[in-house]
Design a protein around this motif. Structure first.
Motif, PDB file in Angstrom:
ATOM      1  N   GLU A 140      -6.468   6.484   1.112  1.00  0.00           N
ATOM      2  CA  GLU A 140      -6.865   5.990   2.440  1.00  0.00           C
ATOM      3  C   GLU A 140      -6.939   4.463   2.483  1.00  0.00           C
ATOM      4  O   GLU A 140      -7.305   3.866   3.474  1.00  0.00           O
ATOM      5  CB  GLU A 140      -8.206   6.629   2.818  1.00  0.00           C
ATOM      6  CG  GLU A 140      -7.994   8.125   2.892  1.00  0.00           C
ATOM      7  CD  GLU A 140      -9.147   8.875   3.538  1.00  0.00           C
ATOM      8  OE1 GLU A 140      -9.008  10.103   3.674  1.00  0.00           O
ATOM      9  OE2 GLU A 140     -10.164   8.232   3.868  1.00  0.00           O
ATOM     10  N   ASP A 141      -6.519   3.910   1.390  1.00  0.00           N
ATOM     11  CA  ASP A 141      -6.506   2.458   1.244  1.00  0.00           C
ATOM     12  C   ASP A 141      -5.310   1.903   2.035  1.00  0.00           C
ATOM     13  O   ASP A 141      -4.225   2.506   2.000  1.00  0.00           O
ATOM     14  CB  ASP A 141      -6.347   2.201  -0.271  1.00  0.00           C
ATOM     15  CG  ASP A 141      -6.104   0.757  -0.603  1.00  0.00           C
ATOM     16  OD1 ASP A 141      -7.052   0.127  -1.078  1.00  0.00           O
ATOM     17  OD2 ASP A 141      -4.972   0.304  -0.370  1.00  0.00           O
ATOM     18  N   LYS A 142      -5.514   0.767   2.733  1.00  0.00           N
ATOM     19  CA  LYS A 142      -4.383   0.289   3.568  1.00  0.00           C
ATOM     20  C   LYS A 142      -3.175  -0.106   2.721  1.00  0.00           C
ATOM     21  O   LYS A 142      -2.035  -0.087   3.179  1.00  0.00           O
ATOM     22  CB  LYS A 142      -4.812  -0.873   4.469  1.00  0.00           C
ATOM     23  CG  LYS A 142      -5.325  -2.130   3.805  1.00  0.00           C
ATOM     24  CD  LYS A 142      -5.604  -3.182   4.919  1.00  0.00           C
ATOM     25  CE  LYS A 142      -6.090  -4.513   4.409  1.00  0.00           C
ATOM     26  NZ  LYS A 142      -7.358  -4.465   3.647  1.00  0.00           N
ATOM     27  N   HIS A 143      -3.440  -0.375   1.436  1.00  0.00           N
ATOM     28  CA  HIS A 143      -2.291  -0.675   0.554  1.00  0.00           C
ATOM     29  C   HIS A 143      -1.848   0.556  -0.235  1.00  0.00           C
ATOM     30  O   HIS A 143      -1.055   0.470  -1.153  1.00  0.00           O
ATOM     31  CB  HIS A 143      -2.689  -1.801  -0.417  1.00  0.00           C
ATOM     32  CG  HIS A 143      -3.102  -3.064   0.272  1.00  0.00           C
ATOM     33  ND1 HIS A 143      -2.245  -3.801   1.087  1.00  0.00           N
ATOM     34  CD2 HIS A 143      -4.313  -3.694   0.324  1.00  0.00           C
ATOM     35  CE1 HIS A 143      -2.894  -4.834   1.577  1.00  0.00           C
ATOM     36  NE2 HIS A 143      -4.150  -4.803   1.134  1.00  0.00           N
TER      37      HIS A 143
END
Ligand SMILES: O=C(N[C@H]1CCCN(c2cc(-c3ccncc3)n[nH]2)C1)c1cc2ccccc2[nH]1
Length: 241
Positions: free
Chosen positions: A43-46
């Motif tokens: 769920e990390d934007k990266h």
């Protein structure tokens, strides 16, 4: 049987699923294999799936959240979560036989320097090793596990073939030969040319026991031999000790 493989490298399984006997068993509908990309659950934007180890040390550790989300997505009541790890129970035919009766296997493939231990302790049912060596990841061990299991599924192979295979009855296989009859001056054992099936069967049993005794005596500790096999083994021990 359903098998879900949780991995960062789903592409590695594409040819595996099409390859030879695996493809045929899948085409027969005896097993479905899904590749689940753990990165899709970050769920990390990266889309990060690893991070530095607490306490320092080399390399990176796979983060728990993406793995947990992937397991939660595919797990049901009859699922068994297996983590392929150098610290696992070493795979043998007995364990393969047991796993071949499961309805749903979730195979978790680690990478880098491993996965967050909270996953292993709380969401993994069984750690399995295919041998005492460290690889780059759990993907190749997962393929070994898949092949060893699905070939045992009812209807996967020709009727009796697997029952003759080494390790199925706990013994190593007898030597095999094919044409030509003489190769580089080396002949095929006469008994195999005799057409006497009783003698051939006896010769093969003797060779299996001899191979096992000489190459993998440890296997004999876990096998219940018949009286006839015990007699043959006694002769072999007298001959080779
Ligand atoms: O154990 C390591 N990496 C593993 C993490 C889990 C997935 N990987 C893996 C699985 C297996 C494996 C699995 C099943 N049977 C045999 C080997 N070998 N390597 C790679 C590891 C790599 C590493 C590098 C520096 C310091 C410590 C380290 N530990």
């Amino acid at each position: 049987m359903r098998i879900d493989v949780l991995t960062l490298f789903p592409e590695i399984f594409t040819h595996f699923e099409e390859w030879s006997i695996i493809g045929r068993i899948i085409d027969k509908g005896l097993v479905t294999i899904r590749k689940i990309n753990i990165r899709d659950f970050s769920e990390d934007k990266h889309k990060r799936v690893d991070d530095y180890p607490y306490g320092g040390g080399p390399g990176m550790i796979m983060k728990p959240e993406p793995i947990y989300s992937a397991i939660k997505e595919v797990k049901s009541d009859n699922s068994k979560v297996i983590y392929l790890s150098p610290q696992g129970k070493v795979l043998n035919q007995q364990l393969v036989n047991r796993l071949s009766k499961e309805e749903h296997l979730i195979l978790l493939c680690g990478h880098y320097e491993g996965i967050d231990n909270r996953i292993i302790e709380n969401y993994v049912d069984l750690e399995i090793s295919i041998g005492d060596y460290v690889l780059t990841g759990g993907e190749i061990p997962a393929m070994v596990l898949i092949e060893s299991i699905i070939r045992l599924l009812p209807g996967a192979l020709g009727k009796e073939s697997y029952k003759e295979e080494s390790h199925f009855n706990g013994l190593l296989e007898y030597p095999q030969y094919t044409r030509p009859r003489v190769f580089n001056g080396l002949s095929v054992p006469e008994v195999l040319l005799s057409g006497n099936h009783q003698k051939i069967q006896e010769w093969r049993k003797y060779q299996s026991l001899k191979n096992t005794y000489l190459k993998r005596p440890d296997l004999l500790e876990n096998i219940q031999l018949t009286d006839e096999e015990m007699k043959i083994l006694k002769k072999i021990k007298e001959e080779f000790d």
